[in-house]
Design an enzyme around this catalytic site. Structure first.
Site, PDB file in Angstrom:
ATOM      1  N   ASP A   8       0.859  -1.195   0.000  1.00 60.73           N
ATOM      2  CA  ASP A   8       0.000   0.000   0.000  1.00 60.73           C
ATOM      3  C   ASP A   8       0.890   1.238   0.000  1.00 60.73           C
ATOM      4  O   ASP A   8       1.788   1.363   0.828  1.00 60.73           O
ATOM      5  CB  ASP A   8      -0.899  -0.036   1.245  1.00 60.73           C
ATOM      6  CG  ASP A   8      -1.983   1.027   1.207  1.00 60.73           C
ATOM      7  OD1 ASP A   8      -3.169   0.668   1.175  1.00 60.73           O
ATOM      8  OD2 ASP A   8      -1.637   2.234   1.228  1.00 60.73           O
ATOM      9  N   GLU A 103      -2.985   0.109  -4.007  1.00 65.29           N
ATOM     10  CA  GLU A 103      -2.715  -1.115  -3.248  1.00 65.29           C
ATOM     11  C   GLU A 103      -2.914  -2.373  -4.070  1.00 65.29           C
ATOM     12  O   GLU A 103      -3.680  -2.395  -5.039  1.00 65.29           O
ATOM     13  CB  GLU A 103      -3.559  -1.174  -1.970  1.00 65.29           C
ATOM     14  CG  GLU A 103      -5.042  -1.068  -2.222  1.00 65.29           C
ATOM     15  CD  GLU A 103      -5.860  -1.174  -0.935  1.00 65.29           C
ATOM     16  OE1 GLU A 103      -5.650  -2.131  -0.163  1.00 65.29           O
ATOM     17  OE2 GLU A 103      -6.715  -0.308  -0.720  1.00 65.29           O
TER      18      GLU A 103
HETATM   19  P1  TTP Z   1      -5.262   4.907   1.389  1.00 66.72           P
HETATM   20  O1  TTP Z   1      -4.229   3.897   1.030  1.00 66.72           O
HETATM   21  O2  TTP Z   1      -6.352   4.520   2.303  1.00 66.72           O
HETATM   22  O3  TTP Z   1      -4.554   6.171   2.060  1.00 66.72           O
HETATM   23  P2  TTP Z   1      -3.203   6.884   1.725  1.00 66.72           P
HETATM   24  O4  TTP Z   1      -2.425   6.163   0.693  1.00 66.72           O
HETATM   25  O5  TTP Z   1      -3.488   8.323   1.460  1.00 66.72           O
HETATM   26  O6  TTP Z   1      -2.456   6.846   3.101  1.00 66.72           O
HETATM   27  P3  TTP Z   1      -1.797   5.597   3.821  1.00 66.72           P
HETATM   28  O7  TTP Z   1      -0.350   5.947   3.940  1.00 66.72           O
HETATM   29  O8  TTP Z   1      -2.482   5.526   5.148  1.00 66.72           O
HETATM   30  O9  TTP Z   1      -2.049   4.407   2.976  1.00 66.72           O
HETATM   31  O10 TTP Z   1      -5.905   5.497   0.082  1.00 66.72           O
HETATM   32  C1  TTP Z   1      -5.171   5.664  -1.120  1.00 66.72           C
HETATM   33  C2  TTP Z   1      -5.639   6.886  -1.861  1.00 66.72           C
HETATM   34  O11 TTP Z   1      -7.035   6.797  -2.116  1.00 66.72           O
HETATM   35  C3  TTP Z   1      -5.447   8.168  -1.074  1.00 66.72           C
HETATM   36  O12 TTP Z   1      -4.176   8.755  -1.266  1.00 66.72           O
HETATM   37  C4  TTP Z   1      -6.567   9.031  -1.558  1.00 66.72           C
HETATM   38  C5  TTP Z   1      -7.631   8.070  -1.975  1.00 66.72           C
HETATM   39  N1  TTP Z   1      -8.710   8.080  -0.956  1.00 66.72           N
HETATM   40  C6  TTP Z   1      -9.811   8.896  -1.146  1.00 66.72           C
HETATM   41  O13 TTP Z   1      -9.906   9.599  -2.156  1.00 66.72           O
HETATM   42  N2  TTP Z   1     -10.795   8.912  -0.195  1.00 66.72           N
HETATM   43  C7  TTP Z   1     -10.719   8.156   0.948  1.00 66.72           C
HETATM   44  O14 TTP Z   1     -11.614   8.211   1.809  1.00 66.72           O
HETATM   45  C8  TTP Z   1      -9.573   7.302   1.122  1.00 66.72           C
HETATM   46  C9  TTP Z   1      -9.441   6.455   2.352  1.00 66.72           C
HETATM   47  C10 TTP Z   1      -8.608   7.291   0.153  1.00 66.72           C
HETATM   48 MG    MG Z   2      -2.188   4.101   0.831  1.00 66.57          MG
END
Ligand code: TTP
Ligand code: MG
Length: 348
Positions: A8, A103
């Site tokens: 991820d 991911e």
């Molecule tokens: P995530 O992998 O949940 O979050 P992230 O990569 O920003 O942070 P982390 O380091 O905790 O993994 O989500 C991946 C992308 O998906 C994120 O950058 C933006 C998008 N996203 C949204 O647009 N809305 C949301 O509610 C979430 C959870 C993610």
């Molecule tokens: Mg992420």
């Protein structure tokens, strides 16, 4: 014994933005829409310290962290970086299940040194894109997913199922994917606030409260039992464009013009270069003919594809008016970077 990894990307959208605005590194940065009702898509880890996280209203984020820098989302940039990341995964690991822009699950079961393989993947992603990823490794997807989240950013956690039970025993049940906020609330009402307590809970009681399947599933999840089955992508064997004329076309120049346009459109959408270029011609009596030629180097070049398509058409020289024309490129070397194009069933 299966070995599954979950990879991820860290603060994905923000991290992509920081590549082109390195001066913002180390600062609270938020990617959010600009409308009055927009929400935060990503917050940098610096902004998360202020309680700013995904899905909260942008207005609230501004109140929580007024000094944060707000950036409107650029989905094209996120998609293109996602493609680069997934290309690295597919080059290095045979069995990949992409589950979102940032991911994927990877099946490492056949590898001698799965951790070393994932270290290489992470290093290659970093060197090619400048982005960091977190990795979790375990005997199933559940363990892998929870592990990848456990030490973000740039985390690398490998645990057996038993180790996962131990390590996350004191965490709230909601840590485990598939146990949502409503269930967490209802469990809390039963005095169950940790995974340890959920794993030890009376299954019959849970089944009475949550139904037979959900009740059993909750205990299984708390014990980190889960599937190691990846939904593998179908590899597109070819991609094509075709058009049926509103009226049959006898004029060769007109046919050729259409073939060039089809070739250009096809090449624009091609995800990988292909070696074999084919045309399909259907005559007014429904006779359908295909002709193909393989070129030396795999190509996505519209000039090459259309030149070969024209040669094939001229060599065939349809003797009746043409009802349909199509162009196809096949013979790809690497697996498709995206789930199939929906054109698999259409033979040339
Ligand atoms: P995530 O992998 O949940 O979050 P992230 O990569 O920003 O942070 P982390 O380091 O905790 O993994 O989500 C991946 C992308 O998906 C994120 O950058 C933006 C998008 N996203 C949204 O647009 N809305 C949301 O509610 C979430 C959870 C993610
Ligand atoms: Mg992420």
């Amino acid at each position: 014994m299966p070995t599954i990894a979950h990879l991820d990307m860290d603060a994905f959208y923000v991290s992509v933005e920081l590549l082109r605005r390195p001066e913002l590194r180390g600062k609270p940065v938020v990617v959010a829409g600009t409308g009055p009702r927009s929400v935060v898509t990503t917050a940098s880890y610096e902004a998360r310290r202020f309680g700013v996280g995904s899905a909260i209203p942008a207005s609230r984020a501004r109140r929580l962290c007024p000094q944060a820098i707000f950036i409107p989302p650029d989905f094209e940039a996120y998609r293109s970086h996602s493609r680069q990341v997934m290309a690295v995964l597919r080059e290095q690991i045979e069995r990949v299940e992409v589950v979102g822009l940032d991911e994927a699950y990877l099946d490492l079961s056949d590898l001698q040194r799965p951790r070393a393989a994932m270290r290489r993947v992470v290093a290659e992603i970093k060197s090619r894109t400048g982005l960091t990823a977190s990795v979790g490794i375990g005997p199933n997807k559940l363990v892998a997913k929870v592990c990848s989240d456990a030490e973000k950013p740039a985390g690398f956690v490998a645990l057996s199922r038993e180790q996962a039970c131990e390590r996350f025993a004191a965490s709230a049940p909601g840590l485990v994917p598939g146990i949502g906020p409503k269930t967490v609330q209802r469990l809390a009402e039963l005095g169950i606030t940790t995974l340890r307590a959920l794993a030890a809970a009376d299954e019959t009681m849970l089944q009475e409260r949550f139904g037979p399947n959900h009740g059993r599933d909750l205990v299984a999840r708390a014990l980190f039992h889960g599937s190691a089955q990846l939904t593998l992508e179908r590899v597109a064997v070819s991609e094509s464009r075709e058009t049926t004329f509103p009226q049959d076309v006898a004029d060769r120049a007109e046919q050729e013009e259409v073939l060039v346009t089809l070739s250009e459109k096809l090449c624009q959408g091609l995800k990988r270069p292909g070696r074999t270029i084919a045309i399909k011609v259907r005559l007014d009596d429904w006779t359908t003919v295909t002709r193909a030629r393989t070129v030396g180097e795999p190509t996505t070049d519209p000039a090459i594809v259309s030149a070969v398509a024209l040669e094939l058409l001229r060599a065939y020289g349809p003797e009746r008016p043409v009802r349909l024309l199509g162009v196809r490129v096949a013979g790809f070397d690497a697996p498709a970077p995206e789930v199939d194009t929906g054109q698999l069933a259409l033979p040339v």
